[in-house]
Scaffold this motif. Sequence first.
Motif, PDB file in Angstrom:
ATOM      1  N   ILE A   7      -2.527   7.845   1.549  1.00  0.00           N
ATOM      2  CA  ILE A   7      -1.779   7.587   2.791  1.00  0.00           C
ATOM      3  C   ILE A   7      -2.588   8.000   3.995  1.00  0.00           C
ATOM      4  O   ILE A   7      -3.270   8.931   4.050  1.00  0.00           O
ATOM      5  N   MET A  11       7.371   3.478   6.723  1.00  0.00           N
ATOM      6  CA  MET A  11       6.743   2.189   6.430  1.00  0.00           C
ATOM      7  C   MET A  11       7.061   1.800   4.988  1.00  0.00           C
ATOM      8  O   MET A  11       7.129   2.644   4.110  1.00  0.00           O
ATOM      9  N   GLY A  28       5.068  -0.167   3.267  1.00  0.00           N
ATOM     10  CA  GLY A  28       3.788  -0.366   2.599  1.00  0.00           C
ATOM     11  C   GLY A  28       3.394  -1.830   2.507  1.00  0.00           C
ATOM     12  O   GLY A  28       2.249  -2.150   2.208  1.00  0.00           O
ATOM     13  N   SER A  36       2.363   4.365   1.491  1.00  0.00           N
ATOM     14  CA  SER A  36       2.600   4.533   2.930  1.00  0.00           C
ATOM     15  C   SER A  36       3.577   5.657   3.202  1.00  0.00           C
ATOM     16  O   SER A  36       4.352   6.033   2.319  1.00  0.00           O
ATOM     17  N   TYR A  65       0.829  -1.195   0.000  1.00  0.00           N
ATOM     18  CA  TYR A  65       0.000   0.000   0.000  1.00  0.00           C
ATOM     19  C   TYR A  65       0.873   1.259   0.000  1.00  0.00           C
ATOM     20  O   TYR A  65       1.956   1.263   0.596  1.00  0.00           O
TER      21      TYR A  65
END
Length: 115
Positions: A115, A51, A53, A47, A45
Amino acid sequence: MSIESVQKECCEHYQAIYSPVEPTQLITISRGIYEGSIPVEGVRYPSPHHMSGWWLTTDDYDGNISSLVTVHFEHIIEKRPELAIYMALPFGYRFNLGGETEHVWFDQEVANESI
């Protein structure tokens, strides 16, 4: 062969932009990842920078988000190097590994998440 070179080959194979994870970036994992469970599902994802993701889950995941933990990418390299190969695929990519099978694809809906 280094993790970096294998990740680059993986990205080339799937015609994806090489988007590596830094060793100190965090990855969200479920129970079973460190233990070597298969199948494994991964999704990346969009991010924040700290992070990666990546979210990695196994069949041990019961859907309870509070059971997930975050770990540094360097620990995935140590414990599950066969998963680290996919970690340079960019945001929006998914993979599913089930022993002998491998399925990798781009998911536009995941890539479009904010995000």
